[in-house]
Design a protein around this motif. Structure first.
Motif, PDB file in Angstrom:
ATOM      1  N   ILE A 262       0.848  -1.182   0.000  1.00 45.35           N
ATOM      2  CA  ILE A 262       0.000   0.000   0.000  1.00 45.35           C
ATOM      3  C   ILE A 262       0.887   1.236   0.000  1.00 45.35           C
ATOM      4  O   ILE A 262       1.759   1.386   0.855  1.00 45.35           O
ATOM      5  N   TYR A 263       0.660   2.098  -0.966  1.00 46.79           N
ATOM      6  CA  TYR A 263       1.425   3.338  -1.087  1.00 46.79           C
ATOM      7  C   TYR A 263       0.551   4.518  -0.672  1.00 46.79           C
ATOM      8  O   TYR A 263      -0.680   4.434  -0.667  1.00 46.79           O
ATOM      9  N   ASN A 264       1.204   5.638  -0.356  1.00 45.62           N
ATOM     10  CA  ASN A 264       0.520   6.791   0.213  1.00 45.62           C
ATOM     11  C   ASN A 264       0.997   8.046  -0.520  1.00 45.62           C
ATOM     12  O   ASN A 264       2.183   8.385  -0.475  1.00 45.62           O
ATOM     13  N   LEU A 265       0.070   8.746  -1.169  1.00 50.81           N
ATOM     14  CA  LEU A 265       0.448   9.951  -1.908  1.00 50.81           C
ATOM     15  C   LEU A 265       0.989  11.044  -1.002  1.00 50.81           C
ATOM     16  O   LEU A 265       1.754  11.905  -1.443  1.00 50.81           O
ATOM     17  N   PHE A 266       0.583  11.015   0.274  1.00 50.92           N
ATOM     18  CA  PHE A 266       1.113  12.015   1.199  1.00 50.92           C
ATOM     19  C   PHE A 266       2.579  11.755   1.531  1.00 50.92           C
ATOM     20  O   PHE A 266       3.313  12.668   1.897  1.00 50.92           O
ATOM     21  N   ASP A 267       3.015  10.504   1.406  1.00 54.53           N
ATOM     22  CA  ASP A 267       4.432  10.182   1.635  1.00 54.53           C
ATOM     23  C   ASP A 267       5.277  10.618   0.441  1.00 54.53           C
ATOM     24  O   ASP A 267       6.336  11.226   0.593  1.00 54.53           O
ATOM     25  N   GLU A 268       4.797  10.275  -0.733  1.00 53.30           N
ATOM     26  CA  GLU A 268       5.515  10.630  -1.965  1.00 53.30           C
ATOM     27  C   GLU A 268       4.511  10.696  -3.103  1.00 53.30           C
ATOM     28  O   GLU A 268       3.802   9.723  -3.376  1.00 53.30           O
ATOM     29  N   MET A 269       4.448  11.831  -3.753  1.00 55.53           N
ATOM     30  CA  MET A 269       3.504  12.010  -4.842  1.00 55.53           C
ATOM     31  C   MET A 269       3.944  11.226  -6.077  1.00 55.53           C
ATOM     32  O   MET A 269       5.102  11.324  -6.510  1.00 55.53           O
ATOM     33  N   GLU A 270       3.037  10.432  -6.618  1.00 53.03           N
ATOM     34  CA  GLU A 270       3.305   9.723  -7.873  1.00 53.03           C
ATOM     35  C   GLU A 270       3.323  10.741  -9.024  1.00 53.03           C
ATOM     36  O   GLU A 270       2.364  11.507  -9.187  1.00 53.03           O
ATOM     37  N   PRO A 271       4.373  10.750  -9.829  1.00 53.96           N
ATOM     38  CA  PRO A 271       4.423  11.697 -10.955  1.00 53.96           C
ATOM     39  C   PRO A 271       3.203  11.601 -11.873  1.00 53.96           C
ATOM     40  O   PRO A 271       2.689  12.630 -12.331  1.00 53.96           O
ATOM     41  N   ALA A 272       2.743  10.381 -12.138  1.00 51.04           N
ATOM     42  CA  ALA A 272       1.593  10.219 -13.037  1.00 51.04           C
ATOM     43  C   ALA A 272       0.349  10.870 -12.436  1.00 51.04           C
ATOM     44  O   ALA A 272      -0.390  11.588 -13.125  1.00 51.04           O
ATOM     45  N   VAL A 273       0.104  10.635 -11.158  1.00 48.91           N
ATOM     46  CA  VAL A 273      -1.085  11.189 -10.509  1.00 48.91           C
ATOM     47  C   VAL A 273      -1.006  12.716 -10.484  1.00 48.91           C
ATOM     48  O   VAL A 273      -2.000  13.406 -10.745  1.00 48.91           O
ATOM     49  N   TRP A 274       0.161  13.247 -10.193  1.00 45.04           N
ATOM     50  CA  TRP A 274       0.310  14.709 -10.160  1.00 45.04           C
ATOM     51  C   TRP A 274       0.072  15.305 -11.545  1.00 45.04           C
ATOM     52  O   TRP A 274      -0.545  16.374 -11.676  1.00 45.04           O
ATOM     53  N   SER A 275       0.520  14.598 -12.584  1.00 42.29           N
ATOM     54  CA  SER A 275       0.281  15.090 -13.945  1.00 42.29           C
ATOM     55  C   SER A 275      -1.207  15.101 -14.263  1.00 42.29           C
ATOM     56  O   SER A 275      -1.691  16.001 -14.964  1.00 42.29           O
ATOM     57  N   TRP A 276      -1.965  14.121 -13.739  1.00 40.73           N
ATOM     58  CA  TRP A 276      -3.408  14.095 -13.955  1.00 40.73           C
ATOM     59  C   TRP A 276      -4.077  15.284 -13.267  1.00 40.73           C
ATOM     60  O   TRP A 276      -4.994  15.898 -13.816  1.00 40.73           O
ATOM     61  N   GLU A 488      -1.071  23.167  -5.889  1.00 39.27           N
ATOM     62  CA  GLU A 488       0.008  23.300  -4.906  1.00 39.27           C
ATOM     63  C   GLU A 488      -0.534  23.666  -3.523  1.00 39.27           C
ATOM     64  O   GLU A 488      -0.246  22.981  -2.531  1.00 39.27           O
ATOM     65  N   SER A 489      -1.290  24.729  -3.440  1.00 32.51           N
ATOM     66  CA  SER A 489      -1.749  25.206  -2.133  1.00 32.51           C
ATOM     67  C   SER A 489      -2.784  24.272  -1.514  1.00 32.51           C
ATOM     68  O   SER A 489      -2.751  24.006  -0.305  1.00 32.51           O
ATOM     69  N   TYR A 490      -3.697  23.734  -2.338  1.00 32.73           N
ATOM     70  CA  TYR A 490      -4.736  22.870  -1.774  1.00 32.73           C
ATOM     71  C   TYR A 490      -4.197  21.494  -1.414  1.00 32.73           C
ATOM     72  O   TYR A 490      -4.681  20.874  -0.469  1.00 32.73           O
ATOM     73  N   TRP A 491      -3.208  21.018  -2.152  1.00 34.09           N
ATOM     74  CA  TRP A 491      -2.592  19.750  -1.756  1.00 34.09           C
ATOM     75  C   TRP A 491      -1.898  19.905  -0.405  1.00 34.09           C
ATOM     76  O   TRP A 491      -1.963  19.023   0.452  1.00 34.09           O
ATOM     77  N   ALA A 492      -1.234  21.033  -0.213  1.00 32.49           N
ATOM     78  CA  ALA A 492      -0.551  21.288   1.055  1.00 32.49           C
ATOM     79  C   ALA A 492      -1.549  21.327   2.219  1.00 32.49           C
ATOM     80  O   ALA A 492      -1.297  20.764   3.297  1.00 32.49           O
ATOM     81  N   LYS A 493      -2.692  21.971   2.004  1.00 31.02           N
ATOM     82  CA  LYS A 493      -3.719  22.034   3.047  1.00 31.02           C
ATOM     83  C   LYS A 493      -4.286  20.641   3.325  1.00 31.02           C
ATOM     84  O   LYS A 493      -4.470  20.247   4.485  1.00 31.02           O
ATOM     85  N   PHE A 494      -4.570  19.927   2.257  1.00 32.73           N
ATOM     86  CA  PHE A 494      -5.112  18.567   2.380  1.00 32.73           C
ATOM     87  C   PHE A 494      -4.149  17.678   3.161  1.00 32.73           C
ATOM     88  O   PHE A 494      -4.534  16.981   4.104  1.00 32.73           O
ATOM     89  N   LYS A 495      -2.885  17.724   2.799  1.00 35.36           N
ATOM     90  CA  LYS A 495      -1.865  16.907   3.455  1.00 35.36           C
ATOM     91  C   LYS A 495      -1.734  17.266   4.932  1.00 35.36           C
ATOM     92  O   LYS A 495      -1.645  16.368   5.800  1.00 35.36           O
ATOM     93  N   ALA A 496      -1.733  18.556   5.244  1.00 35.83           N
ATOM     94  CA  ALA A 496      -1.582  18.986   6.629  1.00 35.83           C
ATOM     95  C   ALA A 496      -2.715  18.461   7.503  1.00 35.83           C
ATOM     96  O   ALA A 496      -2.506  18.076   8.662  1.00 35.83           O
ATOM     97  N   GLU A 497      -3.923  18.427   6.959  1.00 34.95           N
ATOM     98  CA  GLU A 497      -5.088  17.983   7.735  1.00 34.95           C
ATOM     99  C   GLU A 497      -5.213  16.466   7.798  1.00 34.95           C
ATOM    100  O   GLU A 497      -5.548  15.909   8.845  1.00 34.95           O
ATOM    101  N   ALA A 498      -4.949  15.808   6.680  1.00 37.17           N
ATOM    102  CA  ALA A 498      -5.349  14.399   6.551  1.00 37.17           C
ATOM    103  C   ALA A 498      -4.222  13.386   6.614  1.00 37.17           C
ATOM    104  O   ALA A 498      -4.480  12.194   6.831  1.00 37.17           O
ATOM    105  N   ALA A 499      -2.978  13.806   6.449  1.00 38.76           N
ATOM    106  CA  ALA A 499      -1.877  12.843   6.367  1.00 38.76           C
ATOM    107  C   ALA A 499      -1.736  11.948   7.588  1.00 38.76           C
ATOM    108  O   ALA A 499      -1.526  10.731   7.436  1.00 38.76           O
ATOM    109  N   PRO A 500      -1.851  12.454   8.817  1.00 43.22           N
ATOM    110  CA  PRO A 500      -1.714  11.568   9.979  1.00 43.22           C
ATOM    111  C   PRO A 500      -2.780  10.468  10.008  1.00 43.22           C
ATOM    112  O   PRO A 500      -2.483   9.319  10.368  1.00 43.22           O
TER     113      PRO A 500
END
Length: 520
Positions: A262-276, A488-500
């Protein structure tokens, strides 16, 4: 969103003698034990069971002729099951909240639609649903035999049947509905690639006013149909990135390469997903994606109204009712279906999981009769009635295994309660390519079996974390994957709230998967 097809070899019919013996020991059915499930006539000297009304909750809109269909079904059951049907349709946009409230309040419901992408696993963990193994053995021989053993094995929860899986293939079809008339009007060749699709969308934006070029799904319940997330179904997803079992419609926790991890986008963003995500942002900013995407409750509505050039859909081909609705407003308009799925043998993974289930809530006072009704509905003639409507009024048979709808009084929605590969018919109005694709999905040999086939995630250890996480995800996911907000900004907010929370879910999921794989 809501449908998936399955097929395979049928399992053996439960012995009638076992069925009759088991029926006699259940209180709800009463004297129904004297009639085998699905029986249409009373035997000599038998007593008709007391009448009951089954309350059934399913998603969607009530068809115009539905009441007449139910009246006919009740007439057919009058001398055997003696059942009345109170079917409640819940709009898709309200489905998650309405069914959650219904189950948590203990409201008396006998059958209810649920799905892994809705809250099936959460409700199982909460004890909302009745295990069905014994009930099916006693009252559901047709239900059992109409679904292949692989389908049953892959869709158990902790080894138990907690819902009846509805579908008829090993992999779900994915297409874009494309306005063929507009494509030809603009002098654009048939669409073969995603780049072709986007070029068409930009041409529509430039030259066809009052038509939205692209309408993906914006509602959180259908987030798998958002523009960016939908890309993972296509052939250019070389690593087979897929949502993980714990969050079945979310790419935040995901699998890839069929490696059991199981991989986690909050740990490391997949280049393909970020391009989407970035591509979706560009399309939104360029006004190719509908500016109202997050407010659209049902993507097929603008399609029917002739207001969309491209719409996402979870099935091969173009549904006859959608085509007819479009043509009723513009006889020259026409949809064609375009897919970019990888059709190479073995390229697509399948875990044989279903997207649609019907379950029996523990609060039901008529559990046995509910299964008897579904067993009755799994007989060919009765299936035809509930799935296609009244014969010769709503539909006509084309051979033994195809159908054609007549008029607009009924619509296709078997996935919410009775869909199965044995009694299902193929839409005769579909083109030959669609029929070919449907046959492709029905052959398990065309796919690679996922290592996690048969694994079901027990969310009890992290149920609170999942509840909190999904609430947070609802604020960000569809907006990000449809390009509505700055990545960029919304991913940062999402990660800060939901990553743990996502990390806790990931660790528990990996722990269970490791234990599952160790036993294989």
């Amino acid at each position: 969103m809501k449908m998936q097809k399955w097929t395979g070899a049928a399992i053996a019919l439960v012995l009638l003698t076992s069925l009759l013996a088991a029926c006699s020991g259940n209180s709800d059915a009463g004297s129904a034990a004297t009639n085998a499930p699905g029986s249409t006539a009373k035997g000599e000297g038998t007593k008709k069971p007391d009448p009951v009304t089954l309350k059934i909750m399913v998603p969607g809109d009530r068809p115009k002729d539905f009441d007449a269909v139910i009246q006919e079904a009740e007439k057919r059951m009058a001398d055997s099951l003696n059942v009345k049907l109170d079917v409640v349709f819940v709009p898709w946009a309200d489905l998650a909240q309405k069914t959650q409230v219904t189950l948590s309040s203990g409201e008396n419901i006998d059958l209810i639609f649920d799905a892994p992408w809705l809250h099936l696993t959460q409700q199982i963990a909460a004890g909302s649903y009745e295990p069905l193994d014994d009930l099916l053995k006693q009252y559901g021989p047709n239900i059992l035999k109409n679904r292949p053993q692989q389908m049953w094995d892959a869709n158990k929860f902790d080894g138990k049947i907690m819902g009846i899986p509805n579908g008829n293939s090993f992999v779900q079809g994915r297409v874009y509905y494309v306005r063929k008339d507009l494509r030809e009007q603009l002098g654009i060749a048939p669409i073969k690639t995603y780049d072709d699709l986007i070029k068409f969308a930009y041409a529509v934006k430039e030259k066809v006013p009052n038509i939205t070029p692209l309408v993906p799904a914006g509602q959180d319940v259908n987030k798998g149909l958002s523009e960016g997330a939908y890309r993972h179904y296509w052939a250019d997803n070389k690593e087979n990135i897929q949502p993980s079992p714990a969050l079945s419609e979310s790419l935040i926790l995901y699998t890839k390469n069929n490696d059991g991890k199981i991989y986690n986008l909050f740990d490391e963003m997949e280049p393909a997903v970020w391009s989407w995500i970035q591509n979706a942002r560009k399309l939104y900013q360029d006004k190719v994606i509908s500016p109202d995407v997050l407010a659209i409750k049902e993507v097929m509505e603008p399609a029917k109204q002739g207001k969309a050039a491209i719409v996402v859909s979870n099935d091969f081909g173009v549904k006859d009712d959608i085509q007819k609705a479009l043509k009723s407003g513009n006889p020259k308009a026409e949809f064609e279906a375009v897919t970019f799925m990888n059709l190479t043998k073995g390229a697509v993974l399948t875990n044989s999981l279903q997207y649609n289930f019907i379950s029996v809530p523990v609060v039901s006072k008529h559990k046995e009769r509910a299964i008897q009704f579904l067993d009755w509905a799994n007989q060919k003639e009765n299936y035809d009635l509930l799935v296609y409507g009244k014969k010769d009024k709503n539909w006509e048979a084309v051979g033994d295994d195809q159908y054609k709808f007549k008029g607009d009084g009924y619509k296709w929605f078997p996935y919410v309660w009775v869909w199965n590969p044995t009694t299902d018919r193929q839409d005769a109005s579909q083109d030959e390519e669609t029929k070919k694709l449907n046959k492709w999905t029905a052959d398990a040999g065309n796919f690679t079996i996922d290592k996690l086939s048969g694994f079901t995630f027990n969310n009890a250890p992290v149920s609170n974390e999942i509840s909190q996480y999904t609430s947070m995800e609802a604020k960000y996911y569809s907006a990000l994957f449809n390009g509505v907000v700055d990545p960029e900004s919304y991913w940062a907010k999402f990660k800060a709230e939901a990553a743990p929370l996502a990390k806790k879910i990931q660790l528990e999921e990996q722990k269970q998967i490791d234990a599952f794989l160790a036993k294989k």
